[in-house]
Design a protein around this motif. Structure first.
Motif, PDB file in Angstrom:
ATOM      1  N   SER A 156       0.877  -1.411  -0.042  1.00  0.00           N
ATOM      2  CA  SER A 156      -0.169   0.053  -0.114  1.00  0.00           C
ATOM      3  C   SER A 156       0.925   1.261  -0.094  1.00  0.00           C
ATOM      4  CB  SER A 156      -0.929  -0.080   1.359  1.00  0.00           C
ATOM      5  OG  SER A 156      -1.715   1.118   1.377  1.00  0.00           O
ATOM      6  N   GLY A 157       1.863   1.409   0.937  1.00  0.00           N
ATOM      7  CA  GLY A 157       2.839   2.310   0.929  1.00  0.00           C
ATOM      8  C   GLY A 157       3.450   2.738  -0.352  1.00  0.00           C
ATOM      9  N   GLY A 158       3.882   1.434  -1.071  1.00  0.00           N
ATOM     10  CA  GLY A 158       4.547   1.550  -2.267  1.00  0.00           C
ATOM     11  C   GLY A 158       3.593   2.055  -3.428  1.00  0.00           C
ATOM     12  N   LEU A 159       2.459   1.774  -3.464  1.00  0.00           N
ATOM     13  CA  LEU A 159       1.385   2.209  -4.553  1.00  0.00           C
ATOM     14  C   LEU A 159       1.132   3.831  -4.148  1.00  0.00           C
ATOM     15  CD1 LEU A 159      -0.898  -0.794  -4.686  1.00  0.00           C
ATOM     16  CD2 LEU A 159       0.651   0.026  -6.558  1.00  0.00           C
ATOM     17  N   GLN A 160       0.916   4.086  -3.008  1.00  0.00           N
ATOM     18  CA  GLN A 160       0.712   5.425  -2.617  1.00  0.00           C
ATOM     19  C   GLN A 160       1.957   6.398  -3.005  1.00  0.00           C
ATOM     20  OE1 GLN A 160      -1.172   6.419   1.498  1.00  0.00           O
ATOM     21  NE2 GLN A 160      -1.545   4.055   1.547  1.00  0.00           N
ATOM     22  N   LYS A 161       2.972   5.986  -2.973  1.00  0.00           N
ATOM     23  CA  LYS A 161       4.048   6.860  -3.153  1.00  0.00           C
ATOM     24  C   LYS A 161       4.348   6.932  -4.781  1.00  0.00           C
ATOM     25  CE  LYS A 161       6.743   4.790  -0.227  1.00  0.00           C
ATOM     26  NZ  LYS A 161       8.145   4.389   0.546  1.00  0.00           N
ATOM     27  N   ALA A 162       3.887   5.709  -5.234  1.00  0.00           N
ATOM     28  CA  ALA A 162       4.156   5.809  -6.735  1.00  0.00           C
ATOM     29  C   ALA A 162       2.841   6.586  -7.494  1.00  0.00           C
ATOM     30  CB  ALA A 162       3.694   4.328  -7.476  1.00  0.00           C
ATOM     31  N   ALA A 163       1.733   6.762  -6.811  1.00  0.00           N
ATOM     32  CA  ALA A 163       0.525   7.479  -7.224  1.00  0.00           C
ATOM     33  C   ALA A 163       0.944   9.047  -7.077  1.00  0.00           C
ATOM     34  CB  ALA A 163      -0.574   7.089  -6.431  1.00  0.00           C
ATOM     35  N   GLY A 164       1.745   9.363  -5.882  1.00  0.00           N
ATOM     36  CA  GLY A 164       2.055  10.551  -5.611  1.00  0.00           C
ATOM     37  C   GLY A 164       1.139  11.640  -5.785  1.00  0.00           C
ATOM     38  N   LEU A 238       0.303 -17.737  -6.227  1.00  0.00           N
ATOM     39  CA  LEU A 238       1.575 -16.939  -6.365  1.00  0.00           C
ATOM     40  C   LEU A 238       2.625 -17.431  -5.388  1.00  0.00           C
ATOM     41  CD1 LEU A 238       0.500 -13.660  -7.980  1.00  0.00           C
ATOM     42  CD2 LEU A 238       1.127 -15.647  -9.126  1.00  0.00           C
ATOM     43  N   THR A 239       2.299 -18.313  -4.361  1.00  0.00           N
ATOM     44  CA  THR A 239       3.030 -18.433  -3.376  1.00  0.00           C
ATOM     45  C   THR A 239       4.573 -19.041  -3.679  1.00  0.00           C
ATOM     46  OG1 THR A 239       2.014 -20.568  -2.853  1.00  0.00           O
ATOM     47  CG2 THR A 239       1.305 -18.712  -1.566  1.00  0.00           C
ATOM     48  N   ASP A 240       4.317 -19.684  -4.726  1.00  0.00           N
ATOM     49  CA  ASP A 240       5.480 -20.468  -5.168  1.00  0.00           C
ATOM     50  C   ASP A 240       6.479 -19.292  -5.797  1.00  0.00           C
ATOM     51  OD1 ASP A 240       4.878 -22.858  -4.684  1.00  0.00           O
ATOM     52  OD2 ASP A 240       4.083 -23.451  -6.818  1.00  0.00           O
ATOM     53  N   TYR A 241       6.061 -18.268  -6.014  1.00  0.00           N
ATOM     54  CA  TYR A 241       6.839 -17.274  -6.661  1.00  0.00           C
ATOM     55  C   TYR A 241       7.088 -15.964  -5.607  1.00  0.00           C
ATOM     56  CZ  TYR A 241       5.012 -19.582 -10.701  1.00  0.00           C
ATOM     57  OH  TYR A 241       4.555 -20.646 -11.613  1.00  0.00           O
ATOM     58  N   SER A 242       6.760 -16.286  -4.603  1.00  0.00           N
ATOM     59  CA  SER A 242       6.777 -15.072  -3.547  1.00  0.00           C
ATOM     60  C   SER A 242       8.417 -14.691  -3.299  1.00  0.00           C
ATOM     61  CB  SER A 242       6.375 -15.624  -2.148  1.00  0.00           C
ATOM     62  OG  SER A 242       6.925 -16.800  -1.602  1.00  0.00           O
ATOM     63  N   LEU A 243       9.348 -15.713  -3.065  1.00  0.00           N
ATOM     64  CA  LEU A 243      10.688 -15.335  -2.874  1.00  0.00           C
ATOM     65  C   LEU A 243      11.008 -14.399  -4.099  1.00  0.00           C
ATOM     66  CD1 LEU A 243      12.082 -18.461  -1.097  1.00  0.00           C
ATOM     67  CD2 LEU A 243      11.451 -16.479  -0.316  1.00  0.00           C
ATOM     68  N   GLY A 244      10.783 -14.842  -5.417  1.00  0.00           N
ATOM     69  CA  GLY A 244      11.359 -14.067  -6.499  1.00  0.00           C
ATOM     70  C   GLY A 244      10.792 -12.752  -6.470  1.00  0.00           C
ATOM     71  N   MET A 245       9.561 -12.564  -5.987  1.00  0.00           N
ATOM     72  CA  MET A 245       8.946 -11.258  -5.960  1.00  0.00           C
ATOM     73  C   MET A 245       9.619 -10.352  -5.154  1.00  0.00           C
ATOM     74  SD  MET A 245       4.767 -11.613  -6.722  1.00  0.00           S
ATOM     75  CE  MET A 245       4.731 -13.048  -5.686  1.00  0.00           C
ATOM     76  N   GLN A 261      11.304   4.114  -9.238  1.00  0.00           N
ATOM     77  CA  GLN A 261      11.905   2.923  -9.369  1.00  0.00           C
ATOM     78  C   GLN A 261      11.670   2.259  -7.862  1.00  0.00           C
ATOM     79  OE1 GLN A 261      15.550   3.499 -11.081  1.00  0.00           O
ATOM     80  NE2 GLN A 261      14.778   3.166 -13.227  1.00  0.00           N
ATOM     81  N   LYS A 262      12.177   3.236  -6.773  1.00  0.00           N
ATOM     82  CA  LYS A 262      11.873   2.325  -5.492  1.00  0.00           C
ATOM     83  C   LYS A 262      10.485   2.337  -4.959  1.00  0.00           C
ATOM     84  CE  LYS A 262      14.905   4.361  -2.455  1.00  0.00           C
ATOM     85  NZ  LYS A 262      15.900   3.193  -2.185  1.00  0.00           N
ATOM     86  N   ASN A 263       9.636   3.033  -5.485  1.00  0.00           N
ATOM     87  CA  ASN A 263       8.384   2.848  -5.202  1.00  0.00           C
ATOM     88  C   ASN A 263       7.571   1.737  -5.702  1.00  0.00           C
ATOM     89  OD1 ASN A 263       8.643   5.704  -3.704  1.00  0.00           O
ATOM     90  ND2 ASN A 263       7.670   6.475  -5.432  1.00  0.00           N
ATOM     91  N   TRP A 264       8.024   1.617  -6.696  1.00  0.00           N
ATOM     92  CA  TRP A 264       7.220   0.383  -7.464  1.00  0.00           C
ATOM     93  C   TRP A 264       8.348  -1.104  -6.771  1.00  0.00           C
ATOM     94  CZ3 TRP A 264       2.829  -0.352  -9.324  1.00  0.00           C
ATOM     95  CH2 TRP A 264       2.263   0.809 -10.068  1.00  0.00           C
ATOM     96  N   GLY A 265       9.532  -0.709  -6.637  1.00  0.00           N
ATOM     97  CA  GLY A 265      10.085  -1.882  -5.830  1.00  0.00           C
ATOM     98  C   GLY A 265       9.294  -2.213  -4.483  1.00  0.00           C
ATOM     99  N   GLN A 266       8.994  -1.296  -3.761  1.00  0.00           N
ATOM    100  CA  GLN A 266       8.566  -1.466  -2.355  1.00  0.00           C
ATOM    101  C   GLN A 266       7.231  -2.079  -2.673  1.00  0.00           C
ATOM    102  OE1 GLN A 266       7.990   2.258   0.177  1.00  0.00           O
ATOM    103  NE2 GLN A 266       6.419   1.081   1.113  1.00  0.00           N
ATOM    104  N   ALA A 267       6.415  -1.700  -3.571  1.00  0.00           N
ATOM    105  CA  ALA A 267       5.084  -2.415  -3.772  1.00  0.00           C
ATOM    106  C   ALA A 267       5.282  -3.766  -4.317  1.00  0.00           C
ATOM    107  CB  ALA A 267       4.364  -1.720  -4.995  1.00  0.00           C
ATOM    108  N   ILE A 268       6.335  -4.240  -4.972  1.00  0.00           N
ATOM    109  CA  ILE A 268       6.474  -5.686  -5.464  1.00  0.00           C
ATOM    110  C   ILE A 268       7.228  -6.390  -4.127  1.00  0.00           C
ATOM    111  CG2 ILE A 268       7.858  -7.210  -6.845  1.00  0.00           C
ATOM    112  CD1 ILE A 268       7.984  -4.605  -9.098  1.00  0.00           C
ATOM    113  N   LEU A 269       7.818  -5.762  -3.440  1.00  0.00           N
ATOM    114  CA  LEU A 269       8.436  -6.287  -2.238  1.00  0.00           C
ATOM    115  C   LEU A 269       7.385  -6.570  -1.397  1.00  0.00           C
ATOM    116  CD1 LEU A 269      11.006  -7.270  -0.440  1.00  0.00           C
ATOM    117  CD2 LEU A 269      10.929  -4.734   0.360  1.00  0.00           C
ATOM    118  N   GLY A 270       6.552  -5.786  -1.082  1.00  0.00           N
ATOM    119  CA  GLY A 270       5.115  -5.946  -0.202  1.00  0.00           C
ATOM    120  C   GLY A 270       4.478  -7.024  -0.497  1.00  0.00           C
ATOM    121  N   PHE A 271       4.029  -7.056  -2.159  1.00  0.00           N
ATOM    122  CA  PHE A 271       3.347  -8.161  -2.657  1.00  0.00           C
ATOM    123  C   PHE A 271       4.036  -9.555  -2.424  1.00  0.00           C
ATOM    124  CE2 PHE A 271       1.085 -10.160  -6.849  1.00  0.00           C
ATOM    125  CZ  PHE A 271      -0.106  -9.698  -6.017  1.00  0.00           C
ATOM    126  N   GLY A 272       5.487  -9.588  -2.571  1.00  0.00           N
ATOM    127  CA  GLY A 272       6.107 -10.935  -2.277  1.00  0.00           C
ATOM    128  C   GLY A 272       5.983 -11.119  -0.924  1.00  0.00           C
TER     129      GLY A 272
END
Length: 675
Positions: A156-164, A238-245, A261-272
């Motif tokens: 959520s934090g990553g998406l909010q920051k990406a939305a800005g 997607l649990t098998d791909y969680s570590l990859g995310m 890039q950092k914001n989307w990285g945070q969102a993907i990290l949170g998703f994983g």
């Protein structure tokens, strides 16, 4: 015993000689007992059941099955099979019990039948757990849940920051168009990842006057739809791909430097992390399969009222329907939930959603309370609409599920789909009646306020709940600054009355305004310093500077009005001075032009219209020119030794100078954006 062994041998020979071919498989229509958990040195709770069919896929009766232990943990002892040779009944089913060994771990049991030249067999897996298994269960559940919730928060934090600043434009699109309102509600909820948080924001916006209660009705429908998107994402396996995310998101977040890039990285990290937490929860719950008391407890949730109650309480506690749906999906993936229980829990999750808004509405205006009550009414109506259809929905889902597919493989997706369908169907039904629903809310929550609104010195727009969302927090601060400017404009309009009417009542009003504006200034300044900026966004930092600079310029104008000119007005009244007719006319015109310049500057601050900049500069040049002309005309009158001019000269010139200073501060407001 010898007789039974002899008969068995005869049967083996008969089946082999007749070249009958059988297949042994895991039954789908009855519990197989596979993947059970039991404590070490304890017998499994449910028997292992095997299904034997003929070449024509019909049940085969009286077929002997040999049961053997093919794998145990290292150094395991005392593993025991109740019957090593078992026979199928008329339904083709045979069963036996197993006592696990003294070492925790995985045990594999093989069942085989002689089948001519093609023997058939299947392998079941059993898990022995240590005597203190429940400690590891609680640790796994709690840590998995914490990771799951943390993943949602991080995403959520990553998406909010990406939305800005797009959050700002989303807010500005809150028009009377209900279709747009539904879309805006869904979009904000997808970004915030919580319909409860979005509804609490709406309570705050209505309480501060940013939007009207009427506008929130369609937005609330959209928030419910937006919350289902999260559930749909969670339902993907997607649990098998969680570590990859986690790896991809971590690299983007830690090693790249561009904010986006950092914001989307945070969102993907949170998703994983979200899916990794789900996997930990799911693995931790696997021993509960054979914990009969817990399984029986979950079956009681098939009672719709009990299931709704449990879903409501849990959703209210964790403050997120999406998170609760995610936990349900983890339970369902382990086969611990039935379809009926899942539907009841989904209805409960919806009913628990308004808890966040209801808490946020405490000590707010009547309209803000109406927002929370409206959301509660939405959810009550949704539950009443669908509760009678629970058995039919359950039958429909089970009829659409292939018999060969285990329920725990399809139910997670069905949970997400049911949650989505409930909210979309409800939105479609209620949407045409929003005006009638609004009238109902005015009846259910009648207004207790009478008379006109009393403006106090308390802030009206800024809210500490929005500090973590800089774009929204800055917009609220900006609205508060505009409110301060309106108060200063009142002081600016009042300041001439003591000089023109020699009335002290106006001075008391100025004193009241001074105290209110000072209190507002201090609260806004403290609020601006608390806003949590992400990655030091240059755009947002620039806007913070403009807002802070404007607040400082307004403070200077307020000091000029309520201190310098206030003291001069007191002396003026004490000495009973009066302007000459020429002074009276000139100073009123100059005062009016100062008000116009101030109004133009604040309009530019509020709307940020580039055309206003040129108008402000033009007005400022005229203001300077008028000031020089007034000073020159006054000097000419002084040379004529006019009595009033001689007596009032100091005050007259000071008024011109202070209005000129006020005009300069107003012009500086428009210049801040150029720096």
């Amino acid at each position: 015993m010898k007789k039974r062994f002899f008969c068995t041998c005869i049967l083996f020979v008969l089946y082999t000689c007749s070249f009958a071919h059988f297949s042994i498989i895991e039954p789908k229509h009855t519990p197989s007992g596979n993947l059970q958990h039991a404590a070490v040195l304890h017998q499994i709770a449910e028997p292992l059941q095997f299904y034997v069919i003929t070449e024509n896929n019909t049940p085969a009766a009286d077929v002997p099955i040999e049961i053997s232990i093919i794998s145990t943990p290292e150094n395991a002892e005392h593993t025991h099979i109740s019957d090593s040779i078992i026979y199928t009944n008329t339904q083709g089913i045979a069963q036996t019990y197993v006592t696990l060994g003294n070492v925790a771990g995985t045990y594999q049991i093989a069942a085989s039948i002689e089948n001519g030249s093609k023997p058939s067999f299947c392998v079941y897996t059993l898990h022995a757990r240590a005597s203190n298994w429940w400690i590891f269960l609680l640790l796994g559940l709690s840590s998995g849940l914490i990771l799951f919730l943390f993943g949602i928060h991080l995403m959520s934090g990553g998406l909010q920051k990406a939305a800005g600043d797009k959050m700002r434009s989303i807010l500005s699109s809150l028009t009377r168009n209900n279709f747009i309102g539904v879309g805006v509600g869904a979009l904000i909820t997808m970004i915030v990842q919580s319909s409860g948080a979005t509804s609490a924001m709406l309570v705050g916006f209505v309480n501060s006057g940013l939007i009207r209660f009427r506008q929130t009705l369609s937005i609330l429908l959209g928030t419910a739809i937006g919350s289902t998107i999260t559930a749909q994402l969670i339902a993907f396996k997607l649990t098998d791909y969680s570590l990859g995310m986690i790896a991809v998101g971590g690299i983007l977040y830690l090693f790249l430097h561009k904010p986006i890039q950092k914001n989307w990285g945070q969102a993907i990290l949170g998703f994983g992390i979200l899916f990794f937490g789900m996997e930990i929860m799911s693995d931790a719950m696997s021993p509960l399969h054979s914990f009969q008391s817990f399984v029986s407890l979950l079956y009681t949730l098939e009672n719709p009222l009990l299931g709704i109650l449990v879903g409501t309480i849990f959703t209210a506690v964790i403050q997120s329907s999406a998170a609760f749906i995610g936990i349900m999906i983890a339970f369902a993936s382990q086969g611990l939930l039935t379809v009926d229980a899942s539907i009841a829990l989904i209805l409960g999750a919806n009913l628990g959603t308004p808890s966040t808004a209801l808490l946020a509405s405490i000590k707010t205006t009547i309209n803000a309370k109406r927002v929370a009550i409206a959301l509660l009414m939405y959810k009550v109506l949704l539950v009443l609409l669908f509760i009678g259809f629970v058995p039919y929905i359950s039958d429909f889902i089970q009829s659409r599920t292939p018999a060969s597919t285990p329920l725990h493989e399809t139910l997670p997706r069905q949970i997400a789909n049911i949650h989505t369908v409930f909210n979309i169907v409800f939105a479609i039904i209620i949407f045409p009646f929003l005006k009638q629903f609004e009238k109902l809310m005015y009846v259910l929550v009648p207004s207790k306020e009478t008379g006109t609104e009393i403006i106090t010195k308390n802030t009206r727009y800024i809210s500490n709940k929005m500090l973590s969302q800089p774009a929204i927090a800055l917009q609220l601060a900006k609205e508060e600054i505009v409110r301060v400017s309106k108060k200063i404009q009142i002081s600016l309009e009042l300041i001439m009355l003591p000089f023109l009417e020699n009335n002290k009542e106006h001075l008391h009003m100025l004193e009241t305004q001074r105290d209110e504006i000072k209190a507002l200034r201090d609260e806004i300044r403290a609020y601006l310093l608390k806003i949590k900026f992400h990655d030091n966004s240059k755009t947002q930092l620039q806007e913070l500077f403009v807002i802070s600079h404007t607040l400082s310029e307004l403070s200077h104008i307020n000091d000029a009005l309520t201190k310098t000119l206030h003291r001069r007005a007191e002396k003026w009244i004490e000495r009973n001075y009066a302007f000459s007719e020429a002074e009276y006319i000139d100073i009123k015109k100059f005062h009016a032009s100062t008000i116009q310049l101030f109004t133009a500057s604040m309009r530019f601050f509020s709307e940020n219209n580039i055309h206003d900049v040129f108008r402000i500069k033009d007005k400022a040049n005229k203001q300077t020119h008028i000031a020089l002309e007034l000073e020159k005309k006054h000097f000419v009158r002084l040379l004529k030794q006019e009595p009033l001019e001689m007596m009032n000269s100091k005050t007259y010139l000071e008024l011109i100078n202070m209005f000129k200073i006020i005009g300069n501060h107003a012009v500086n407001i428009s210049k801040a954006d150029e720096i």
